[in-house]
Design a protein around this motif. Structure first.
Motif, PDB file in Angstrom:
ATOM      1  N   TRP A   1       0.858  -1.170   0.000  1.00 39.94           N
ATOM      2  CA  TRP A   1       0.000   0.000   0.000  1.00 39.94           C
ATOM      3  C   TRP A   1       0.903   1.231   0.000  1.00 39.94           C
ATOM      4  O   TRP A   1       2.082   1.153   0.312  1.00 39.94           O
ATOM      5  CB  TRP A   1      -0.880   0.022   1.250  1.00 39.94           C
ATOM      6  N   ARG A   2       0.302   2.374  -0.315  1.00 40.18           N
ATOM      7  CA  ARG A   2       1.074   3.615  -0.240  1.00 40.18           C
ATOM      8  C   ARG A   2       0.190   4.742   0.284  1.00 40.18           C
ATOM      9  O   ARG A   2      -1.035   4.703   0.146  1.00 40.18           O
ATOM     10  CB  ARG A   2       1.667   3.989  -1.591  1.00 40.18           C
ATOM     11  N   GLU A   3       0.859   5.722   0.862  1.00 40.05           N
ATOM     12  CA  GLU A   3       0.120   6.830   1.463  1.00 40.05           C
ATOM     13  C   GLU A   3       0.898   8.112   1.278  1.00 40.05           C
ATOM     14  O   GLU A   3       2.120   8.149   1.469  1.00 40.05           O
ATOM     15  CB  GLU A   3      -0.095   6.562   2.960  1.00 40.05           C
ATOM     16  N   THR A   4       0.184   9.170   0.902  1.00 43.19           N
ATOM     17  CA  THR A   4       0.772  10.504   0.822  1.00 43.19           C
ATOM     18  C   THR A   4      -0.040  11.430   1.718  1.00 43.19           C
ATOM     19  O   THR A   4      -1.232  11.177   1.958  1.00 43.19           O
ATOM     20  CB  THR A   4       0.780  11.035  -0.620  1.00 43.19           C
ATOM     21  N   PRO A   5       0.569  12.483   2.214  1.00 46.73           N
ATOM     22  CA  PRO A   5      -0.161  13.405   3.102  1.00 46.73           C
ATOM     23  C   PRO A   5      -1.414  13.937   2.444  1.00 46.73           C
ATOM     24  O   PRO A   5      -1.408  14.343   1.287  1.00 46.73           O
ATOM     25  CB  PRO A   5       0.859  14.516   3.344  1.00 46.73           C
ATOM     26  N   GLY A   6      -2.503  13.887   3.172  1.00 48.71           N
ATOM     27  CA  GLY A   6      -3.766  14.411   2.667  1.00 48.71           C
ATOM     28  C   GLY A   6      -4.571  13.432   1.845  1.00 48.71           C
ATOM     29  O   GLY A   6      -5.678  13.756   1.421  1.00 48.71           O
ATOM     30  N   LYS A   7      -4.032  12.246   1.604  1.00 53.84           N
ATOM     31  CA  LYS A   7      -4.759  11.241   0.830  1.00 53.84           C
ATOM     32  C   LYS A   7      -4.921   9.968   1.642  1.00 53.84           C
ATOM     33  O   LYS A   7      -4.109   9.672   2.521  1.00 53.84           O
ATOM     34  CB  LYS A   7      -4.014  10.918  -0.466  1.00 53.84           C
ATOM     35  N   GLU A   8      -5.955   9.206   1.312  1.00 57.69           N
ATOM     36  CA  GLU A   8      -6.157   7.927   1.989  1.00 57.69           C
ATOM     37  C   GLU A   8      -5.109   6.917   1.520  1.00 57.69           C
ATOM     38  O   GLU A   8      -4.621   6.993   0.396  1.00 57.69           O
ATOM     39  CB  GLU A   8      -7.558   7.396   1.678  1.00 57.69           C
ATOM     40  N   ARG A   9      -4.811   5.995   2.408  1.00 60.23           N
ATOM     41  CA  ARG A   9      -3.889   4.934   2.039  1.00 60.23           C
ATOM     42  C   ARG A   9      -4.490   4.137   0.892  1.00 60.23           C
ATOM     43  O   ARG A   9      -5.669   3.798   0.905  1.00 60.23           O
ATOM     44  CB  ARG A   9      -3.619   4.045   3.258  1.00 60.23           C
ATOM     45  N   GLU A  10      -3.654   3.835  -0.099  1.00 57.15           N
ATOM     46  CA  GLU A  10      -4.123   3.194  -1.334  1.00 57.15           C
ATOM     47  C   GLU A  10      -3.470   1.836  -1.519  1.00 57.15           C
ATOM     48  O   GLU A  10      -2.235   1.717  -1.428  1.00 57.15           O
ATOM     49  CB  GLU A  10      -3.769   4.098  -2.526  1.00 57.15           C
TER      50      GLU A  10
END
Length: 128
Positions: free
Chosen positions: A36-45
């Motif tokens: 999975w990946r996550e960036t600030p302001g976005k849900e974990r994908e």
């Protein structure tokens, strides 16, 4: 189950990176491993997943054709080969495990169901 990621770093757009995940503990009930990946302001994908009993894989549309998930069960390791990287791929990448089959958590329409167990993450930064 404990998970530890490695292999993150910085790369230019178009480049490649390979992430590794080492799993330890009792893995007998784990059916699906994923990244999975996550960036600030976005849900974990959810990015990629693989059935622990074979080669069936699942990918997010955003990475199909560029990322490849694989595993070495003898070493309890899962890998994510990332090619043709784009700046939008920059994120914290997490290795994750779930007892449910990948078909249930990653093979359905819409967002993947959150996995049960997570590593600490490894940062990937892609510069343009």
């Amino acid at each position: 189950v404990r998970l530890a990621e490695s292999g993150g770093g910085s790369v230019q757009a178009g480049g490649s990176l390979t992430l590794s995940c080492t799993a330890s503990g009792y893995l007998g009930t784990t059916n699906c491993m994923g990244w999975w990946r996550e960036t600030p302001g976005k849900e974990r994908e959810g990015v990629a997943a693989i059935w622990t009993g074979g080669r069936t894989t699942y990918y997010a549309d955003s990475v199909k054709g560029r990322f490849t998930i694989s595993q070495n069960n003898a070493k309890n390791m899962v890998y994510l080969q990332m090619d043709s990287l784009k700046p939008d791929d920059s994120a914290m990448y997490y290795c994750a495990a779930d007892q449910d089959p990948c078909l249930m958590v990653a093979g359905k329409e819409g967002p993947w169901d959150p996995f049960e167990t997570w590593g600490q993450g490894t940062q990937v930064t892609v510069s343009s």
